[in-house]
Every structure is written in C-alpha cells, then in structure tokens.
Design an enzyme around this catalytic site. Structure first.
Site, PDB file in Angstrom:
ATOM      1  N   TYR A  26      -4.583 -11.240  -4.072  1.00  0.00           N
ATOM      2  CA  TYR A  26      -3.597 -11.912  -3.223  1.00  0.00           C
ATOM      3  C   TYR A  26      -3.450 -13.404  -3.515  1.00  0.00           C
ATOM      4  O   TYR A  26      -2.589 -14.054  -2.934  1.00  0.00           O
ATOM      5  CB  TYR A  26      -3.968 -11.718  -1.749  1.00  0.00           C
ATOM      6  CG  TYR A  26      -4.061 -10.265  -1.360  1.00  0.00           C
ATOM      7  CD1 TYR A  26      -2.933  -9.457  -1.344  1.00  0.00           C
ATOM      8  CD2 TYR A  26      -5.281  -9.691  -1.019  1.00  0.00           C
ATOM      9  CE1 TYR A  26      -3.011  -8.121  -0.996  1.00  0.00           C
ATOM     10  CE2 TYR A  26      -5.369  -8.353  -0.669  1.00  0.00           C
ATOM     11  CZ  TYR A  26      -4.235  -7.576  -0.664  1.00  0.00           C
ATOM     12  OH  TYR A  26      -4.318  -6.249  -0.323  1.00  0.00           O
ATOM     13  N   ASN A  77       6.538  -9.278   5.493  1.00  0.00           N
ATOM     14  CA  ASN A  77       5.423  -8.740   4.732  1.00  0.00           C
ATOM     15  C   ASN A  77       4.632  -7.918   5.739  1.00  0.00           C
ATOM     16  O   ASN A  77       3.816  -8.460   6.490  1.00  0.00           O
ATOM     17  CB  ASN A  77       4.552  -9.844   4.126  1.00  0.00           C
ATOM     18  CG  ASN A  77       3.433  -9.275   3.277  1.00  0.00           C
ATOM     19  OD1 ASN A  77       3.073  -8.108   3.411  1.00  0.00           O
ATOM     20  ND2 ASN A  77       2.866 -10.102   2.414  1.00  0.00           N
ATOM     21  N   ASP A  90      11.343   1.934  12.958  1.00  0.00           N
ATOM     22  CA  ASP A  90      12.284   2.202  14.045  1.00  0.00           C
ATOM     23  C   ASP A  90      12.772   0.917  14.700  1.00  0.00           C
ATOM     24  O   ASP A  90      13.941   0.810  15.073  1.00  0.00           O
ATOM     25  CB  ASP A  90      11.655   3.125  15.081  1.00  0.00           C
ATOM     26  CG  ASP A  90      11.497   4.555  14.581  1.00  0.00           C
ATOM     27  OD1 ASP A  90      12.072   4.897  13.524  1.00  0.00           O
ATOM     28  OD2 ASP A  90      10.789   5.339  15.252  1.00  0.00           O
ATOM     29  N   HIS A 103       5.748  -8.229  -0.658  1.00  0.00           N
ATOM     30  CA  HIS A 103       4.322  -7.965  -0.893  1.00  0.00           C
ATOM     31  C   HIS A 103       3.823  -8.928  -1.960  1.00  0.00           C
ATOM     32  O   HIS A 103       4.478  -9.115  -2.994  1.00  0.00           O
ATOM     33  CB  HIS A 103       4.087  -6.524  -1.340  1.00  0.00           C
ATOM     34  CG  HIS A 103       4.491  -5.529  -0.315  1.00  0.00           C
ATOM     35  ND1 HIS A 103       3.730  -5.279   0.807  1.00  0.00           N
ATOM     36  CD2 HIS A 103       5.601  -4.763  -0.207  1.00  0.00           C
ATOM     37  CE1 HIS A 103       4.353  -4.385   1.549  1.00  0.00           C
ATOM     38  NE2 HIS A 103       5.496  -4.052   0.963  1.00  0.00           N
TER      39      HIS A 103
END
EC number: 4.2.1.10
Length: 150
Positions: A26, A77, A90, A103
C-alpha cells in the site's frame, strides 16, 4: 448547490493505517497525506471536497445517504468492503450519484478473493494498482466528467 462541484471522498476499513500497514502493498503515504494533497488539488480546480474514513460499514452507508442532493460525484476506496458489501452497493445505487472505485494495490494481482468487486460493475470507472496517485487521477477524471455534463 453552488457552481462548484461537490465531491465526496470515502475511505473504508483499515485505510487509517496507511503508511504503516503492509507498506510493500500500500506504500508509505498516509491517508492524511493523500487527503491533504487531494484537498489542494481540489482547491485549485474550484472543487469542494469532503472526506470520511470509517472502519464501520454503516457509517459509510449513512454518509452516502447524506450525500443525496448535495454531492455531484463520489470517490470511494471501499477497501475490504469491496469484496463483501452488498449494502454499500445498494446505498450507491440508491442515491444515484456517479462514483469511481479506487484501490491502492492491483487487486487483480492479489489473492483470488480480492478479484471480485460488488461495486465495479456499477461504477463510472475503477482505478487500481497506481498507489496514492490513483486518488489524483480519480479526482481529475470526476471533474472532467462533471465538466462535460455541464
């Protein structure tokens, strides 16, 4: 809404640990640094940028609901919720605000369970594997899209 574009940046679980959590995957840039850079970029584009990071799914959903009627675009993200959250999907469908999924790592080059996203098929676009730069690209893409539609 004013003439400025209003963009909401949402960051999901564990992203508060950026810079120290698995930096080989990351990177070493913290979420605070990413958000600060995006805020400066947004200001230069005359964009109002709001941000929320939460480790709780319901907090992210509540913020998506609150965005209805006052937000032009969402950058999200979803982190691990990418692969598990029908509820986030939803909520995004419910408010009908266009969004880009971001991402830091290339999820398609990782474990098989990370290859599926509950959001990508309803997103305007997906940016992955470009590290912190992906956020900058997403903001630019959102503004470009909004500018074309106005």
């Amino acid at each position: 809404m004013s003439d400025k574009f209003h963009i909401l940046l949402l960051n999901g679980p564990n992203l508060n640990l950026l810079g120290t959590r698995e930096p080989e995957k990351y990177g070493y840039t913290t979420l605070t640094e990413i958000v600060s850079q995006l805020e400066a970029q947004a200001q230069g584009m005359d964009v109002v940028l709001s941000h929320l990071q939460s480790n709780a799914e319901h907090v992210l959903i509540d913020r998506i609901h609150q965005a209805r009627g006052n937000t032009d675009f969402i950058l999200i993200n979803p982190a691990a919720f990418t692969h598990t959250s029908v509820a986030l999907r939803d909520a995004l469908l419910g408010v009908q605000i266009p969004f880009i999924e971001i991402h830091l790592s290339n999820v398609h080059a990782r474990e098989p369970f990370r290859h599926h996203s509950y959001l990508s098929d309803i997103a305007v676009g997906v940016i992955c594997g470009l590290g912190a730069d992906g956020y900058n690209f997403a903001l630019q893409a959102a503004v470009n899209r909004l500018s074309k539609s106005n």
